[in-house]
Design an enzyme around this catalytic site. Structure first.
Site, PDB file in Angstrom:
ATOM      1  N   SER A 134       0.511 -14.324  -0.141  1.00  0.00           N
ATOM      2  CA  SER A 134      -0.202 -15.193  -1.080  1.00  0.00           C
ATOM      3  C   SER A 134       0.711 -16.347  -1.456  1.00  0.00           C
ATOM      4  O   SER A 134       1.941 -16.264  -1.315  1.00  0.00           O
ATOM      5  CB  SER A 134      -0.579 -14.399  -2.338  1.00  0.00           C
ATOM      6  OG  SER A 134      -1.040 -15.247  -3.370  1.00  0.00           O
ATOM      7  N   TYR A 147       0.692  -8.544  -9.557  1.00  0.00           N
ATOM      8  CA  TYR A 147       0.344  -9.020  -8.210  1.00  0.00           C
ATOM      9  C   TYR A 147       1.496  -9.817  -7.601  1.00  0.00           C
ATOM     10  O   TYR A 147       1.857  -9.623  -6.439  1.00  0.00           O
ATOM     11  CB  TYR A 147      -0.917  -9.868  -8.299  1.00  0.00           C
ATOM     12  CG  TYR A 147      -1.494 -10.299  -6.971  1.00  0.00           C
ATOM     13  CD1 TYR A 147      -2.241  -9.420  -6.192  1.00  0.00           C
ATOM     14  CD2 TYR A 147      -1.315 -11.593  -6.502  1.00  0.00           C
ATOM     15  CE1 TYR A 147      -2.790  -9.821  -4.979  1.00  0.00           C
ATOM     16  CE2 TYR A 147      -1.853 -12.006  -5.293  1.00  0.00           C
ATOM     17  CZ  TYR A 147      -2.590 -11.112  -4.535  1.00  0.00           C
ATOM     18  OH  TYR A 147      -3.123 -11.524  -3.338  1.00  0.00           O
TER      19      TYR A 147
END
Length: 275
Positions: A134, A147
């Site tokens: 990401s 995350y």
């Protein structure tokens, strides 16, 4: 000649589903892994094989790999570690269990799966391992500590694996998407509700803004792209003779690495911490 084969996790929706459908259309033999039987049945109805993989269940990972290798006669050309979830909340409000849970899903499960397929790839002398990271594996953002920490860890683990696999015929790559149209925000709600006691938080007033963004359906982010943008990079990573180590997706993902190298930590904190 047998078609090339790929095992993809997180194929219930979003990035995994788009990748599975697109690669099947390109002639790949797709093993579209999902957790729920409903989603697995839906993938089978589309002509894919759909092993059950739940990253929280180590036995399901081993069983799925055994199933795939039995079906292919012991070979596997590519693995796309895509399945992951988020758990929004301030770092000070994340209990240990929340981090153990998200690391199990986003790092430990994919790592176990990677180790399970590597012997077959070594034996055949080639393979592709592609891990979906990401933009939040490059730079940090507030409220996303759980995350972010898993994606920072995935970046490091993947970099080391790539170096260690040099000369084996097994190529290892990272895909680093920015905002992609998926269900990750909606899917994060149960994890938030399970782990974060926001009413007891010192940041309770700040959570009001977070709750608004989390629960209310909004329009796409400014630079948001469809899952097909990730699939396009995946195709290059698994089909190109010389895959890249990293594939950024969306303008912010391309810019994040530049900003991290060009700006001081304090300045970057000020820019990214403003939202």
């Amino acid at each position: 000649m047998a078609p090339r084969s790929i095992l993809i996790t997180g194929c219930s929706s979003g990035i995994g589903l788009d990748a599975a459908r697109t690669l099947k259309a390109r002639g790949w033999r797709v093993f579209a892994a999902c957790r729920s039987e409903v989603d697995r049945a839906a993938r089978r109805a589309e002509g894919m094989e759909a092993p059950r993989i739940d990253h929280h269940d180590p036995a399901s990972i081993d069983a799925a790999v055994a199933e795939v290798l039995e079906a292919t006669g012991g070979t596997l050309d590519a693995l796309f570690n895509n399945g992951a979830h988020a758990c929004p909340g301030a770092v000070e409000d994340l209990p240990r269990g929340a981090l153990e849970d998200i690391f199990s899903a986003n790092l430990f499960g994919p790592h176990q799966l990677t180790r399970a397929v590597l012997p077959a790839m070594r034996a055949q002398g080639h393979g592709r391992i592609v891990n979906c990271s990401s933009v939040l594996g490059i730079v940090a953002r507030k409220w996303r500590g759980a995350y972010v920490s898993t994606k920072f860890a995935m970046e490091g683990l993947t970099d080391v694996l790539r170096m260690e696999m040099a000369g084996t015929g097994i190529h290892v790559a990272l895909i680093e998407p920015g905002s992609i149209t998926t269900r990750i925000r909606a899917n994060s709600i149960p994890h938030f509700e399970r782990w974060v006691d926001w009413r007891a938080s010192a940041r309770r007033e700040e959570y009001e803004t977070l709750l608004h963004r989390l629960y209310e359906e909004g329009g796409p982010d400014r630079f948001e792209l469809p899952p097909s943008a990730v699939t396009e990079k995946l195709i290059h990573a698994i089909e190109s003779p010389r895959p890249r180590p990293r594939y950024a997706v969306t303008i912010p993902a391309h810019g994040a690495g530049v900003l991290k190298r060009a700006l001081s930590t304090r300045l970057l904190d000020r820019i990214l911490g403003a939202s």
